[in-house]
Every structure is written in C-alpha cells, then in structure tokens.
Design a protein around this motif. Structure first.
Motif, PDB file in Angstrom:
ATOM      1  N   ALA A 226       5.843  -4.858  -3.760  1.00  0.00           N
ATOM      2  CA  ALA A 226       4.703  -4.157  -3.163  1.00  0.00           C
ATOM      3  C   ALA A 226       4.207  -4.976  -1.984  1.00  0.00           C
ATOM      4  CB  ALA A 226       3.585  -3.962  -4.189  1.00  0.00           C
ATOM      5  N   GLY A 227       3.744  -4.283  -0.946  1.00  0.00           N
ATOM      6  CA  GLY A 227       3.233  -4.999   0.213  1.00  0.00           C
ATOM      7  C   GLY A 227       2.588  -4.048   1.189  1.00  0.00           C
ATOM      8  N   GLN A 228       1.866  -4.621   2.148  1.00  0.00           N
ATOM      9  CA  GLN A 228       1.099  -3.816   3.112  1.00  0.00           C
ATOM     10  C   GLN A 228       1.477  -4.233   4.522  1.00  0.00           C
ATOM     11  OE1 GLN A 228      -1.548  -4.952   5.213  1.00  0.00           O
ATOM     12  NE2 GLN A 228      -2.361  -2.964   5.844  1.00  0.00           N
ATOM     13  N   SER A 229       1.550  -3.251   5.430  1.00  0.00           N
ATOM     14  CA  SER A 229       1.835  -3.467   6.847  1.00  0.00           C
ATOM     15  C   SER A 229       3.184  -4.162   7.025  1.00  0.00           C
ATOM     16  CB  SER A 229       0.691  -4.253   7.491  1.00  0.00           C
ATOM     17  OG  SER A 229       0.757  -4.200   8.900  1.00  0.00           O
ATOM     18  N   SER A 230       3.224  -5.323   7.703  1.00  0.00           N
ATOM     19  CA  SER A 230       4.514  -5.987   7.884  1.00  0.00           C
ATOM     20  C   SER A 230       5.084  -6.463   6.550  1.00  0.00           C
ATOM     21  CB  SER A 230       4.376  -7.165   8.850  1.00  0.00           C
ATOM     22  OG  SER A 230       3.444  -8.110   8.390  1.00  0.00           O
ATOM     23  N   GLY A 231       4.220  -6.630   5.530  1.00  0.00           N
ATOM     24  CA  GLY A 231       4.736  -6.927   4.199  1.00  0.00           C
ATOM     25  C   GLY A 231       5.541  -5.772   3.658  1.00  0.00           C
ATOM     26  N   SER A 246      19.968  -5.755  -7.065  1.00  0.00           N
ATOM     27  CA  SER A 246      19.853  -6.000  -8.505  1.00  0.00           C
ATOM     28  C   SER A 246      18.626  -6.820  -8.873  1.00  0.00           C
ATOM     29  CB  SER A 246      21.109  -6.724  -9.000  1.00  0.00           C
ATOM     30  OG  SER A 246      21.215  -8.008  -8.399  1.00  0.00           O
ATOM     31  N   LEU A 247      17.880  -7.303  -7.885  1.00  0.00           N
ATOM     32  CA  LEU A 247      16.753  -8.198  -8.144  1.00  0.00           C
ATOM     33  C   LEU A 247      15.428  -7.470  -8.354  1.00  0.00           C
ATOM     34  CD1 LEU A 247      17.558 -11.011  -5.538  1.00  0.00           C
ATOM     35  CD2 LEU A 247      18.092 -10.983  -7.990  1.00  0.00           C
ATOM     36  N   PHE A 248      15.397  -6.157  -8.103  1.00  0.00           N
ATOM     37  CA  PHE A 248      14.163  -5.395  -8.305  1.00  0.00           C
ATOM     38  C   PHE A 248      14.551  -3.948  -8.566  1.00  0.00           C
ATOM     39  CE2 PHE A 248      15.310  -4.925  -3.940  1.00  0.00           C
ATOM     40  CZ  PHE A 248      14.820  -3.711  -3.505  1.00  0.00           C
ATOM     41  N   ARG A 249      13.624  -3.183  -9.127  1.00  0.00           N
ATOM     42  CA  ARG A 249      13.982  -1.808  -9.472  1.00  0.00           C
ATOM     43  C   ARG A 249      13.154  -0.736  -8.770  1.00  0.00           C
ATOM     44  NH1 ARG A 249      11.993  -0.097 -15.557  1.00  0.00           N
ATOM     45  NH2 ARG A 249       9.748  -0.430 -15.276  1.00  0.00           N
ATOM     46  N   SER A 250      12.036  -1.096  -8.123  1.00  0.00           N
ATOM     47  CA  SER A 250      11.208  -0.100  -7.450  1.00  0.00           C
ATOM     48  C   SER A 250      10.386  -0.788  -6.368  1.00  0.00           C
ATOM     49  CB  SER A 250      10.300   0.617  -8.448  1.00  0.00           C
ATOM     50  OG  SER A 250       9.492  -0.306  -9.158  1.00  0.00           O
ATOM     51  N   ALA A 251       9.716   0.017  -5.532  1.00  0.00           N
ATOM     52  CA  ALA A 251       8.982  -0.559  -4.406  1.00  0.00           C
ATOM     53  C   ALA A 251       7.762   0.281  -4.052  1.00  0.00           C
ATOM     54  CB  ALA A 251       9.896  -0.682  -3.188  1.00  0.00           C
ATOM     55  N   ILE A 252       6.725  -0.406  -3.568  1.00  0.00           N
ATOM     56  CA  ILE A 252       5.492   0.221  -3.095  1.00  0.00           C
ATOM     57  C   ILE A 252       5.266  -0.237  -1.663  1.00  0.00           C
ATOM     58  CG2 ILE A 252       3.007   0.451  -3.446  1.00  0.00           C
ATOM     59  CD1 ILE A 252       3.489  -0.309  -6.405  1.00  0.00           C
ATOM     60  N   LEU A 253       5.301   0.708  -0.729  1.00  0.00           N
ATOM     61  CA  LEU A 253       5.153   0.392   0.689  1.00  0.00           C
ATOM     62  C   LEU A 253       3.836   0.973   1.192  1.00  0.00           C
ATOM     63  CD1 LEU A 253       8.364   1.215   0.057  1.00  0.00           C
ATOM     64  CD2 LEU A 253       8.610   0.455   2.414  1.00  0.00           C
ATOM     65  N   THR A 350       2.484   4.887   1.077  1.00  0.00           N
ATOM     66  CA  THR A 350       1.095   5.268   1.343  1.00  0.00           C
ATOM     67  C   THR A 350       0.659   4.817   2.730  1.00  0.00           C
ATOM     68  OG1 THR A 350       0.128   3.253   0.406  1.00  0.00           O
ATOM     69  CG2 THR A 350       0.531   5.091  -1.112  1.00  0.00           C
ATOM     70  N   SER A 351      -0.348   5.496   3.233  1.00  0.00           N
ATOM     71  CA  SER A 351      -1.022   5.105   4.469  1.00  0.00           C
ATOM     72  C   SER A 351      -2.519   5.286   4.246  1.00  0.00           C
ATOM     73  CB  SER A 351      -0.533   5.952   5.652  1.00  0.00           C
ATOM     74  OG  SER A 351      -0.800   7.328   5.425  1.00  0.00           O
ATOM     75  N   VAL A 352      -3.319   4.922   5.249  1.00  0.00           N
ATOM     76  CA  VAL A 352      -4.761   5.149   5.154  1.00  0.00           C
ATOM     77  C   VAL A 352      -5.155   6.138   6.241  1.00  0.00           C
ATOM     78  CG1 VAL A 352      -5.125   2.846   4.211  1.00  0.00           C
ATOM     79  CG2 VAL A 352      -5.465   3.229   6.669  1.00  0.00           C
ATOM     80  N   SER A 353      -6.302   6.758   6.087  1.00  0.00           N
ATOM     81  CA  SER A 353      -6.649   7.910   6.930  1.00  0.00           C
ATOM     82  C   SER A 353      -6.889   7.570   8.389  1.00  0.00           C
ATOM     83  CB  SER A 353      -7.862   8.633   6.346  1.00  0.00           C
ATOM     84  OG  SER A 353      -8.946   7.743   6.157  1.00  0.00           O
ATOM     85  N   HIS A 354      -7.269   6.329   8.696  1.00  0.00           N
ATOM     86  CA  HIS A 354      -7.571   5.967  10.081  1.00  0.00           C
ATOM     87  C   HIS A 354      -6.855   4.652  10.433  1.00  0.00           C
ATOM     88  CE1 HIS A 354     -10.934   8.435   8.550  1.00  0.00           C
ATOM     89  NE2 HIS A 354     -10.954   8.966   9.764  1.00  0.00           N
ATOM     90  N   GLU A 355      -5.545   4.638  10.237  1.00  0.00           N
ATOM     91  CA  GLU A 355      -4.754   3.428  10.443  1.00  0.00           C
ATOM     92  C   GLU A 355      -5.003   2.784  11.813  1.00  0.00           C
ATOM     93  OE1 GLU A 355      -2.806   1.832   8.392  1.00  0.00           O
ATOM     94  OE2 GLU A 355      -1.851   3.212   6.978  1.00  0.00           O
TER      95      GLU A 355
END
Length: 554
Positions: A226-231, A246-253, A350-355
């Motif tokens: 999981a991470g935000q922006s450049s993360g 093989s080191l992870f199974r899912s992601a949150i961007l 995900t994003s935010v409404s006023h990026e």
C-alpha cells in the motif's frame, strides 16, 4: 500547474524501552521436532516462539527488540538491507536496529533528501518500522500491510507525519510495516548506469518481511503493498517486476500519478549523462564519486530535477527522477504503449476529489480570468491536446457563488483528471481486461495533511487535496470530526477485509462493486453512491486526449 513538491517532516519520537531477557530453549535428544527446531530454515514453520514477549521476539535473524507505543501496539524499528553508495542493496543477515542504534525506542533516520537538516538523515537508511497489534498469537497467520511513503521520489520517510502504523495495525489486526528506500539520484541515478536501485531496495524489504513476519504472528503469504502518490507509483513498478510477484499477493494504490508512466531508457540516459557531468566525476571513478559530500549530491540532484523537462520533455516537471522501464527488471510499462501482461492480483485504486488543488491554488494565489485557461493548458498539454480539453463540455467555466469566473477551478479539475483520477481509472479498466480484480474509489472526506494548510483552498469545507487521505487511512488525524472518524472506521474495516480476503466488502458498509472493463464503479469514500464519471470515459482521456506516456513513450 506543473509543480507540486510536498515536504515531509521527520518525527523523532522517544518511547520507553521495555526489552526483556530471552528464555533459553531446552532440547531433548529424544524429541525429533525440537531437534529440527534448531535449524533456522525450519524453526519458523515447526516451532512455537519460546521466550517471546511483546517487545522481545525471537526471529530467524536473531532477537527483535521493540517497545510499546502510546496506542498499545508493539513497535520494532529494524534495518532490512545495506548498500554501498550507488550500488545494489543486500539483505541483512542479523536483526539490527537502524543506524547502529542501541536504543529500541529510536526511529530510523531518513534517507538523504533536500530540505531536511543533515542530522535527520543518513545514507545508511534502508530501514523499516514494524507495528504489531497486541494479542497477536504466534500462530495467527495474520496479514501484513507494507506502506510505501510518497514524496515525488525525492523526499519522505517511514516517520513522516501521520505514518504511525499503530492504530492501523490494531484496527485491522494486521502487521503494518512502514518502509524506507533510497531517494532521488541516490536511488535512481547510479553513475554506473544501474537502474531502479530504489525499487530493488523495496523488493529486498519484501523478502525481509517474508522471512520475519511469522515470528510476529504473520503469514508470509499474506502481504499487501500500500502506498500514496509516488509510493503508489513504486508499487506499480513492483507490479511490473516478475521476479517480485511471489513476495506479495495484493496492492493498494492511493493517488498514483499514472499519467507519467515509467521513464524510458533513452530519457533516463539523457538525464543521467547530464547529472554525471554536473557531479564532476567520471562514471568509472568510484573514488571521486564516493568522496562527494551529500550536500553536493543533493544540490546537483535538485538542479537536475528543475532542468529535467528542458533536457527531455518526456521526463516531465513533477517527478522526473522515477522508475525506469529497463526491460530486464521492470519488464512492462503497464500501460497502453506495449502489450499488457496477464495479471491476477487484486488491487484497490483510489484518488481524492481535489488532487490538484494544492498545486493549482498554491501556484496561482489570485483568481485567474477565464482567458487564462487556454494558455496555461497549452503550457502543459501542447496545442493539440489543449484544443480538445478547452472545447470539452467537461471543462467549461465554473461560476462562483457571486457569478464570477475563476479559471483555477477549471484547472484544478483538469489537473485532477489527467494526473490521477482518469489515468487511474484507465489503469483499473486495463487491469481487469487482463485478468485482475480492481476496486476503484474516490475520497470525498479527508484530513488536511501537514503542509497543505499553507494553501487556503485545501482547508475549505468539502475540499480533499492530495495527501489528505493518508491520516484517514492511518487513523492519525488530530481531533477528527465525526465525518473523519466515520470514514477512518469504514476504510480500516475495508482494508482489514481486503488484507484478509482480497475483497474490501464487509458487513455494515455499502457494497463496493468491482470494476469492469467498461465501468469502474468508483465508490465515494466518505459519501454515498459512485463518483461522477465526467471526462473519465475511455473515449476521452487516453483516446481523444492522450496521457503523457502515450505522447512520449510510444
């Protein structure tokens, strides 16, 4: 509207040390299982943790020593890898506190970066902070969330504002690891020509966690990035690395500026050649390179950052130092410029409404007349794309309450759409088309991130600027409103379900419909229903108006 650089502050918090002595293991020769327990490769799978306390955990690398934080979670700072300057990192072979510290309460120093006192950073910075909820049994097989911080690839740390993972770990009953990686030119511009050192740092961090999380009650097979922006951009890079799959199974961007794409090797080499020339050392002169001061490296880095667009417009102005599609480590651009690979990992986008609010209203502090809209767009998009944007019904003038027109409101919508929202939706649709599962959302409630208050627009009711989702997710907003508290509770429930089951749906909250190739079903996080589609349709962004990666990386 092309400049946004967000500076994180390093928080050095002091907590009490509660390290306790380890109880020895007694082995009887007639007990085969206990004999096998002495083999490090088998110990984590066959044997219960002996001598384990909340702040003292035996691991395959030695005893992990930590402390209890104010939220009640256990906190373990640790060094996961070492690296020479501009060389590849290698995993540690023993459990060590960051920066050679003997204080289990001390948090790691940041990686070298501009705008930070030199006493707050070190080149020996490949560290992470692991947060473990209390009461997690050694056989819990709990999931792990690995948070990768943002900062335009040049700033940030595991100890940035709001990144204390204690409350998130407790709420999700998961292990939370907040990770650092080399930044800027030290992580992406090795004079030798080696690419993506920072991405490889993060792959090593995942291997480290896969080795040690069983000792904390975690499952080595339930790791989510999981991470935000450049993360989040770094996560997308890791998704493009077959050897890391093989080191992870899912992601949150969260709030990934996907419009840019990865750098091409051609653009990277152009920037690298200029950078080496500025440093005044030949690429092969290791003695000269190693003798350079960090202040010289960082000042030269910022010169490159500011001049990169003029050297090669494909670099862009916002984050020109970034992952490279080198074809060997990162093997696919994960966009429309090449065949998209078959995928199967579930993702949240995900994003935010006023990026773009901070960038637009921070750059233009006074209202802009309507006639300013086309030339400002032209400076970013060029004439062809500008014509399509300006004539689109999606970006018509937005009157204020007194009937006046301020072109900043249009620019904010355009910036949000092309950098984050629509490009993220395009990615989600393509991900689903090629076998993956994607859930798309938009934060309409946020908590003003430290630094964003400098732009008054970002403090207005209902405005959620870039980074304002971070403290909602971590539950670290100061004096939260009822709406902020409610969304924190909701998002942590959803993340708990996603970490455990690859699905963010859980009883008590609205159904989050997965994206399809034609409809991403963008749920409003903090609102009800789905986000307005606007220009984020396949026929507009990515088609009638191309993203930067389509313009420059074909």
């Amino acid at each position: 509207m092309d400049t946004f650089t967000f500076f994180f502050f390093v928080a050095l918090l002091i907590f009490p040390s509660l390290a306790l002595p380890q109880r020895p293991v007694i082995v009887r020769p007639n007990d085969p299982k206990k004999i096998l327990c002495q083999l490090p490769i088998l110990k984590q799978f066959l044997c219960p943790i002996s001598g384990s306390t909340g702040t003292n955990r035996p691991t395959v690398l030695g005893t992990a020593r930590g402390t209890v934080d104010s939220s009640g979670a256990y906190r373990f700072p640790v060094k996961y890898a070492s690296a020479p300057r501009w060389g590849p990192s290698s995993l540690v072979t023993a459990w060590d506190l960051p920066n050679g510290s003997a204080n289990v309460s001390a948090l790691p120093l940041a990686c070298p970066q501009p705008g930070v006192d030199p006493s707050a950073y070190s080149e020996d910075c490949l560290s992470m902070v692991i947060y473990v909820p209390p009461g997690l049994a050694s056989n819990s097989a709990a999931p792990t969330l690995v948070w990768i911080h943002g900062g335009s690839f040049i700033i940030g740390s595991a100890t940035g504002p709001g990144l204390d993972g204690s409350k998130l770990a407790i709420a999700t009953n998961s292990i939370v690891a907040v990770v650092q990686y080399r930044l800027g030119t030290l992580g992406f511009m090795a004079p030798s020509g080696q690419t993506n050192l920072a991405v490889k740092d993060l792959v090593n961090s995942l291997q480290f966690l896969k080795n040690v999380v069983p000792a904390f009650g975690g499952s080595a097979s339930k790791i989510t990035l999981a991470g935000q922006s450049s993360g989040a951009n770094m996560i997308r890079a890791i998704l493009a690395v077959p050897s890391a799959s093989s080191l992870f199974r899912s992601a949150i961007l969260q709030s990934d500026p996907m419009n840019f794409g990865f750098l091409s090797t051609t653009t990277h080499n152009t920037l690298l050649s200029n950078y080496i020339g500025q440093l005044g050392c030949s690429a092969s002169n290791s003695a000269c390179l190693n003798a350079l001061s960090l202040s010289t490296i960082l000042s030269t880095e910022m010169t490159l950052f500011n001049n990169a667009y003029d050297l090669d417009p494909a670099a862009g102005r916002n984050q020109p130092i970034r992952p490279v599609m080198d074809g060997s480590f990162i093997t696919t651009p994960l966009d429309s410029t090449a065949a998209f690979p078959s995928v199967n990992k579930p993702i949240l986008v995900t994003s935010v409404s006023h990026e773009a609010g901070f960038a637009i209203y921070g750059s233009f502090t006074d209202p802009l007349p309507e006639e300013a809209f086309p030339p400002i767009c032209d400076a970013t998009f060029g004439s062809e794309r500008t014509s399509t944007v300006v004539n689109s019904p999606n970006y018509t003038p937005i009157p204020s309450v007194d009937g006046s027109i301020d072109a900043r409101s249009q620019l904010q919508v355009v910036g949000t759409d092309y950098l984050w929202k629509c490009s993220g939706w395009t990615f989600a649709r393509t991900w689903v088309q090629n076998g993956g599962t994607a859930y798309v959302g938009q934060f309409v409630v946020g908590a003003t991130y430290p630094g964003n208050e400098a732009v008054s627009y970002c403090t207005q009711p209902g405005v959620v600027c870039h980074q304002d989702d971070i403290q909602i997710v971590f539950g670290t907003a100061a004096s939260p409103t009822s709406a902020q508290s409610a969304l924190t509770t909701e998002i942590q429930k959803r993340y708990k379900a996603f970490l455990a089951n690859n699905n963010p749906n859980v009883a008590g909250v609205a159904t989050w419909t997965p994206a399809t190739p034609t409809d991403v079903h963008p749920i409003l996080l903090g609102g009800s229903g789905e986000a307005t589609v606007g220009a984020c349709v396949p026929s507009f962004w990515g088609s009638s108006v191309q993203y930067d990666y389509q313009i420059y990386n074909q």
